[in-house]
Design a protein around this motif. Structure first.
Motif, PDB file in Angstrom:
ATOM      1  N   MET A   1      44.998  51.631  35.223  1.00  0.00           N
ATOM      2  CA  MET A   1      44.967  50.505  34.286  1.00  0.00           C
ATOM      3  C   MET A   1      44.330  49.304  34.971  1.00  0.00           C
ATOM      4  O   MET A   1      44.704  48.947  36.075  1.00  0.00           O
ATOM      5  CB  MET A   1      46.385  50.158  33.817  1.00  0.00           C
ATOM      6  CG  MET A   1      46.445  48.973  32.843  1.00  0.00           C
ATOM      7  SD  MET A   1      48.129  48.582  32.325  1.00  0.00           S
ATOM      8  CE  MET A   1      48.551  50.079  31.461  1.00  0.00           C
ATOM      9  N   SER A   2      43.370  48.698  34.314  1.00  0.00           N
ATOM     10  CA  SER A   2      42.703  47.555  34.915  1.00  0.00           C
ATOM     11  C   SER A   2      43.594  46.330  34.806  1.00  0.00           C
ATOM     12  O   SER A   2      44.375  46.189  33.868  1.00  0.00           O
ATOM     13  CB  SER A   2      41.365  47.282  34.214  1.00  0.00           C
ATOM     14  OG  SER A   2      41.577  46.973  32.867  1.00  0.00           O
ATOM     15  N   PRO A   3      43.486  45.401  35.758  1.00  0.00           N
ATOM     16  CA  PRO A   3      44.336  44.210  35.734  1.00  0.00           C
ATOM     17  C   PRO A   3      43.953  43.296  34.592  1.00  0.00           C
ATOM     18  O   PRO A   3      42.815  43.284  34.122  1.00  0.00           O
ATOM     19  CB  PRO A   3      44.052  43.558  37.088  1.00  0.00           C
ATOM     20  CG  PRO A   3      42.691  44.030  37.453  1.00  0.00           C
ATOM     21  CD  PRO A   3      42.585  45.429  36.914  1.00  0.00           C
ATOM     22  N   ASP A   4      44.934  42.513  34.114  1.00  0.00           N
ATOM     23  CA  ASP A   4      44.660  41.548  33.058  1.00  0.00           C
ATOM     24  C   ASP A   4      43.795  40.430  33.601  1.00  0.00           C
ATOM     25  O   ASP A   4      43.971  39.981  34.736  1.00  0.00           O
ATOM     26  CB  ASP A   4      45.969  40.955  32.516  1.00  0.00           C
ATOM     27  CG  ASP A   4      46.807  41.989  31.776  1.00  0.00           C
ATOM     28  OD1 ASP A   4      46.215  42.957  31.279  1.00  0.00           O
ATOM     29  OD2 ASP A   4      48.039  41.817  31.730  1.00  0.00           O
ATOM     30  N   LEU A   5      42.857  39.986  32.780  1.00  0.00           N
ATOM     31  CA  LEU A   5      42.004  38.864  33.156  1.00  0.00           C
ATOM     32  C   LEU A   5      42.492  37.613  32.461  1.00  0.00           C
ATOM     33  O   LEU A   5      43.119  37.687  31.397  1.00  0.00           O
ATOM     34  CB  LEU A   5      40.552  39.134  32.736  1.00  0.00           C
ATOM     35  CG  LEU A   5      39.851  40.300  33.419  1.00  0.00           C
ATOM     36  CD1 LEU A   5      38.493  40.485  32.789  1.00  0.00           C
ATOM     37  CD2 LEU A   5      39.711  40.041  34.899  1.00  0.00           C
ATOM     38  N   PRO A  32      39.705  43.838  45.798  1.00  0.00           N
ATOM     39  CA  PRO A  32      40.857  43.788  44.896  1.00  0.00           C
ATOM     40  C   PRO A  32      40.488  44.390  43.540  1.00  0.00           C
ATOM     41  O   PRO A  32      39.327  44.286  43.106  1.00  0.00           O
ATOM     42  CB  PRO A  32      41.145  42.292  44.780  1.00  0.00           C
ATOM     43  CG  PRO A  32      39.842  41.636  45.067  1.00  0.00           C
ATOM     44  CD  PRO A  32      39.137  42.506  46.063  1.00  0.00           C
ATOM     45  N   PRO A  33      41.436  45.024  42.842  1.00  0.00           N
ATOM     46  CA  PRO A  33      41.133  45.614  41.533  1.00  0.00           C
ATOM     47  C   PRO A  33      40.518  44.625  40.549  1.00  0.00           C
ATOM     48  O   PRO A  33      39.676  44.987  39.732  1.00  0.00           O
ATOM     49  CB  PRO A  33      42.504  46.104  41.047  1.00  0.00           C
ATOM     50  CG  PRO A  33      43.283  46.347  42.301  1.00  0.00           C
ATOM     51  CD  PRO A  33      42.823  45.287  43.258  1.00  0.00           C
ATOM     52  N   ARG A  34      40.925  43.359  40.644  1.00  0.00           N
ATOM     53  CA  ARG A  34      40.414  42.378  39.688  1.00  0.00           C
ATOM     54  C   ARG A  34      38.920  42.127  39.860  1.00  0.00           C
ATOM     55  O   ARG A  34      38.242  41.703  38.919  1.00  0.00           O
ATOM     56  CB  ARG A  34      41.185  41.057  39.846  1.00  0.00           C
ATOM     57  CG  ARG A  34      40.866  40.058  38.744  1.00  0.00           C
ATOM     58  CD  ARG A  34      41.698  38.807  38.829  1.00  0.00           C
ATOM     59  NE  ARG A  34      40.958  37.691  38.260  1.00  0.00           N
ATOM     60  CZ  ARG A  34      40.996  36.466  38.720  1.00  0.00           C
ATOM     61  NH1 ARG A  34      41.749  36.176  39.765  1.00  0.00           N
ATOM     62  NH2 ARG A  34      40.299  35.507  38.148  1.00  0.00           N
ATOM     63  N   LEU A  35      38.374  42.389  41.059  1.00  0.00           N
ATOM     64  CA  LEU A  35      36.939  42.201  41.263  1.00  0.00           C
ATOM     65  C   LEU A  35      36.153  43.091  40.305  1.00  0.00           C
ATOM     66  O   LEU A  35      35.207  42.643  39.647  1.00  0.00           O
ATOM     67  CB  LEU A  35      36.558  42.517  42.706  1.00  0.00           C
ATOM     68  CG  LEU A  35      35.055  42.497  43.027  1.00  0.00           C
ATOM     69  CD1 LEU A  35      34.459  41.118  42.774  1.00  0.00           C
ATOM     70  CD2 LEU A  35      34.807  42.935  44.461  1.00  0.00           C
ATOM     71  N   ALA A  36      36.533  44.358  40.224  1.00  0.00           N
ATOM     72  CA  ALA A  36      35.846  45.281  39.318  1.00  0.00           C
ATOM     73  C   ALA A  36      35.976  44.822  37.870  1.00  0.00           C
ATOM     74  O   ALA A  36      35.001  44.854  37.100  1.00  0.00           O
ATOM     75  CB  ALA A  36      36.413  46.695  39.488  1.00  0.00           C
ATOM     76  N   ALA A  37      37.167  44.375  37.504  1.00  0.00           N
ATOM     77  CA  ALA A  37      37.390  43.940  36.122  1.00  0.00           C
ATOM     78  C   ALA A  37      36.557  42.716  35.783  1.00  0.00           C
ATOM     79  O   ALA A  37      35.977  42.616  34.690  1.00  0.00           O
ATOM     80  CB  ALA A  37      38.876  43.657  35.908  1.00  0.00           C
ATOM     81  N   GLU A  38      36.481  41.769  36.714  1.00  0.00           N
ATOM     82  CA  GLU A  38      35.704  40.554  36.460  1.00  0.00           C
ATOM     83  C   GLU A  38      34.210  40.861  36.349  1.00  0.00           C
ATOM     84  O   GLU A  38      33.522  40.331  35.473  1.00  0.00           O
ATOM     85  CB  GLU A  38      35.947  39.526  37.563  1.00  0.00           C
ATOM     86  CG  GLU A  38      37.294  38.835  37.514  1.00  0.00           C
ATOM     87  CD  GLU A  38      37.374  37.774  36.425  1.00  0.00           C
ATOM     88  OE1 GLU A  38      36.417  37.627  35.639  1.00  0.00           O
ATOM     89  OE2 GLU A  38      38.399  37.085  36.374  1.00  0.00           O
TER      90      GLU A  38
END
Length: 290
Positions: A1-5, A32-38
């Motif tokens: 699951m991707s992190p919430d932005l 960090p996982p959020r890097l991919a999401a951003e």
């Protein structure tokens, strides 16, 4: 699951968001996982090196949906206004540099300053930092430190910068190019003393990571044969020196600095700092007792 932005503005809103995204300094697994999401959610990705960005995107196994623009030292002044316009139009702009945190000895400061001036929200994706990693590994005091970035390339300018730092009590962190590391260490040894403790951190978090500790002259001799890879230098601060607090000596020290061109007020502050005294005591000696 991707992190919430954080909430993304709809197009046409008054302001978008500038995201400073820290990238791995070595192993991609440190991202960090959020890097991919951003990156995947960005309307615009501004990259110091678009080829390295493409490799990073491939390693993270994501697809970019926004447009990619180059943003490096040579074009950041020209590119900043257009990026601010995109932010003001409600777009989410993600800024990445080759490694570490944008604007820390990397492109980004100019865009951050312009975004802040335009009232645009600025946030960050925390990531690996060569500064903090080297500092933590150094074994030198970390309760107080300063980051000095890259030293000047020219020998004279470098010597003047180091002369200003010779009495700095905090642990100091520098970045340096591998082909200038030996010269930088020689200059550090000359300015701070051959035995001042230093640490050379090379290729941090990478396969050939090396952390070498010793006196500055010893490290300069080691580096003379050549250093390869990304280099971060950590240098111990100056040991406190018992200052002469005799009123006559304090007055003479202030007069000497004034004679060198410093204003009296500034000279009092500097002499107080060196002596470890409240500036009001030195002021008393110069303006009242004198």
């Amino acid at each position: 699951m991707s992190p919430d932005l954080p909430p993304t503005p709809e197009r046409g809103e008054a302001s978008g968001v500038l995201v400073l995204a820290g990238t791995p300094i070595g192993q991609v697994d440190d991202a960090p996982p959020r890097l991919a999401a951003e990156l995947a959610a960005a309307d615009v990705v501004a990259a110091e090196d678009t080829r390295r960005l493409r490799r990073l995107v491939g390693d993270l196994d994501i697809t970019l949906s926004g447009r990619v623009v180059s943003y490096f030292e040579g074009n950041e002044a020209a590119r900043t206004p257009a990026l601010v316009e995109a932010l003001q139009a409600g777009e989410r702009v993600v800024l990445v540099t080759d490694a570490g945190m944008p604007s820390v000895s990397d492109p980004g400061y100019r865009l951050v300053a312009a975004a802040v001036a335009a009232g645009v929200r600025v946030t960050a994706v925390p990531g690996p930092s060569a500064v903090l990693t080297a500092l933590a590994l150094s074994g030198l005091p970390v309760d107080r430190f300063c980051f000095e970035g890259f030293l000047p390339r020219k020998a004279g300018e470098r010597a003047r910068r180091l002369a200003e730092l010779a009495d700095e009590p905090r642990t100091m962190v520098f970045f340096e190019a591998p082909h200038r590391t030996a010269a930088a260490l020689e200059a550090l040894a000359e300015a701070f003393g051959a035995d001042r403790a230093g640490v050379v951190c090379r290729e941090l978090t990478k396969t050939y990571e090396e952390v070498r500790r010793g006196g500055l002259a010893e490290l300069a001799a080691w580096a003379a044969d050549g250093v390869r890879g990304e280099v971060t230098l950590v240098v111990a601060g100056a040991e406190p020196v018992a200052a002469d607090t005799d009123p006559t000596s304090l007055r003479a020290a202030v007069e000497a600095l004034v004679g060198e061109g410093m204003r009296t007020k500034e000279a009092i502050v500097e002499v107080a700092r060196r002596a470890g005294l409240p500036k009001r005591e030195v002021y008393q000696v110069v303006h009242v007792d004198g």
